[in-house]
Enzyme design. Structure first.
Site, PDB file in Angstrom:
ATOM      1  N   ASP A  21       0.814  -1.211   0.000  1.00 50.63           N
ATOM      2  CA  ASP A  21       0.000   0.000   0.000  1.00 50.63           C
ATOM      3  C   ASP A  21       0.853   1.268   0.000  1.00 50.63           C
ATOM      4  O   ASP A  21       0.497   2.271   0.621  1.00 50.63           O
ATOM      5  CB  ASP A  21      -0.941  -0.010   1.221  1.00 50.63           C
ATOM      6  CG  ASP A  21      -1.934   1.148   1.200  1.00 50.63           C
ATOM      7  OD1 ASP A  21      -2.258   1.632   0.103  1.00 50.63           O
ATOM      8  OD2 ASP A  21      -2.371   1.579   2.281  1.00 50.63           O
ATOM      9  N   TYR A  22       1.986   1.236  -0.701  1.00 49.24           N
ATOM     10  CA  TYR A  22       2.743   2.484  -0.871  1.00 49.24           C
ATOM     11  C   TYR A  22       1.901   3.463  -1.689  1.00 49.24           C
ATOM     12  O   TYR A  22       1.274   3.096  -2.690  1.00 49.24           O
ATOM     13  CB  TYR A  22       4.056   2.217  -1.597  1.00 49.24           C
ATOM     14  CG  TYR A  22       5.139   1.639  -0.713  1.00 49.24           C
ATOM     15  CD1 TYR A  22       5.851   2.450   0.166  1.00 49.24           C
ATOM     16  CD2 TYR A  22       5.444   0.285  -0.767  1.00 49.24           C
ATOM     17  CE1 TYR A  22       6.852   1.924   0.969  1.00 49.24           C
ATOM     18  CE2 TYR A  22       6.443  -0.249   0.031  1.00 49.24           C
ATOM     19  CZ  TYR A  22       7.141   0.571   0.901  1.00 49.24           C
ATOM     20  OH  TYR A  22       8.122   0.050   1.698  1.00 49.24           O
ATOM     21  N   GLU A  23       1.898   4.739  -1.273  1.00 48.30           N
ATOM     22  CA  GLU A  23       1.101   5.750  -1.950  1.00 48.30           C
ATOM     23  C   GLU A  23       1.925   6.960  -2.391  1.00 48.30           C
ATOM     24  O   GLU A  23       1.400   7.843  -3.068  1.00 48.30           O
ATOM     25  CB  GLU A  23      -0.048   6.188  -1.034  1.00 48.30           C
ATOM     26  CG  GLU A  23      -0.937   5.005  -0.633  1.00 48.30           C
ATOM     27  CD  GLU A  23      -2.141   5.389   0.214  1.00 48.30           C
ATOM     28  OE1 GLU A  23      -2.331   6.602   0.467  1.00 48.30           O
ATOM     29  OE2 GLU A  23      -2.881   4.470   0.615  1.00 48.30           O
ATOM     30  N   HIS A  24       3.201   6.990  -2.001  1.00 50.23           N
ATOM     31  CA  HIS A  24       4.111   8.083  -2.369  1.00 50.23           C
ATOM     32  C   HIS A  24       5.442   7.463  -2.781  1.00 50.23           C
ATOM     33  O   HIS A  24       5.900   6.494  -2.165  1.00 50.23           O
ATOM     34  CB  HIS A  24       4.305   9.044  -1.195  1.00 50.23           C
ATOM     35  CG  HIS A  24       3.008   9.535  -0.611  1.00 50.23           C
ATOM     36  ND1 HIS A  24       2.272  10.550  -1.193  1.00 50.23           N
ATOM     37  CD2 HIS A  24       2.325   9.139   0.483  1.00 50.23           C
ATOM     38  CE1 HIS A  24       1.184  10.749  -0.464  1.00 50.23           C
ATOM     39  NE2 HIS A  24       1.187   9.907   0.557  1.00 50.23           N
TER      40      HIS A  24
END
Length: 303
Positions: A150-153
């Site tokens: 769930d990396y978002e950046h």
């Protein structure tokens, strides 16, 4: 007539076999993120329907230091969930109590220490080596079965992200440390570039797509939601796409009040529903896990 019927049945079975598993039938998979808000929620608080496959997803493990000013650690993951209330002993206990329960850990998330939790590898090889080592330790300690990404950046390009995550999942599966893996993208151009690069090269080792449909605008209608679902099903072709809601205050996307479960029933009848996930048990606790019960009831009924 008999030969015509036999031929028709043969071609029908061939057509079904050519469909990806997620397209041929819907799933009874329910998934729940837990532990990010540190409000004392425990596994045993959450109702578990014996008629579903149930995955708790611990949020989060992050490759940052746990100091007051967190800094990236190049794949050396640390625990950032409420480990006091969601301990190894309680993880083992919930699996003993409910044979249909599996546990996973989510990697990354939106923020750490009030700042963006950036994906910041020094190199592919070093990040993967560090991640395999640190996550294997955490997974074994907490009796986990899988990982969620769930990396978002991102401080790395899509190809680097794809190689790091793809190799990580591949190695953990080959060594028997995990039995499943998922990704949690949402409809943002930069996020999609990274996850679609991963899917294109390593989609075969990713079991579930926890698409964050609640990241769409609040007030989403049923017809819009079904259109969004089909779009992501096309993007992540062949994947098991889960529908989703958030139980936080003022969430986006299609709400239960505006027809979320009606949309899920439609997807289920169409054989498209890969399951349902909810963000998150922490915020559902105050409402008695109302929507967790409703989601599992829908999934456990054959139709």
């Amino acid at each position: 007539m008999a030969s015509f019927a036999a031929a028709t049945l043969f071609f029908l079975l061939q057509a079904l076999l050519l469909l990806p598993p997620s397209a041929a039938s819907s799933s009874n998979l329910f998934r729940e993120y837990i532990g990010a808000l540190f409000n004392g929620v425990r596994f045993s608080d959450v109702p578990v329907d014996p008629g579903v496959q149930f995955h708790f997803i611990l949020a989060f493990a992050i490759d940052y230091t746990t100091l007051a000013s967190p800094t990236p650690t190049n794949g050396n993951f640390n625990i950032f969930w409420d480990s006091q209330n969601l301990s190894p002993a309680r993880a083992a206990a919930i699996k003993r109590s409910h044979p249909n329960v599996r546990l996973a850990v989510s990697l990354g998330g939106d923020s750490v220490g009030g700042r963006s939790a950036n994906f910041t590898p020094t190199s592919v090889d070093s990040w993967v080596d560090n991640a395999v080592s640190s996550l294997t330790r955490i997974i074994k300690q907490y009796h986990l079965d899988g990982i969620d990404v769930d990396y978002e950046h991102f401080e790395a390009d899509p190809d680097t992200f794809a190689e790091c995550v793809g190799r990580l999942v591949t190695r953990l599966k080959r060594s028997g440390v995990i039995s499943f893996a998922s990704i949690a993208p949402f409809d943002d151009a930069e996020v999609q570039r990274h996850y679609l690069a991963l899917w294109k090269k390593y989609g075969k080792v990713i079991d579930y797509v926890n698409f964050q449909f609640y990241a769409y605008d609040a007030g989403t209608t049923v017809s819009q939601f079904l259109s969004y679902f089909d779009r992501q099903k096309s993007n992540y072709r062949g994947g098991r796409i889960l529908a989703s809601i958030s139980t936080e205050t003022n969430p986006g996307g299609l709400s239960p009040q505006n027809g979320f479960f009606r949309a899920c029933k439609t997807l289920k009848k169409q054989g498209k529903l890969g399951g349902i996930f909810i963000w998150a048990a922490d915020s559902s606790k105050s409402d008695g896990f109302r929507y967790e019960k409703q989601a599992q009831s829908l999934l456990s009924v054959s139709s």
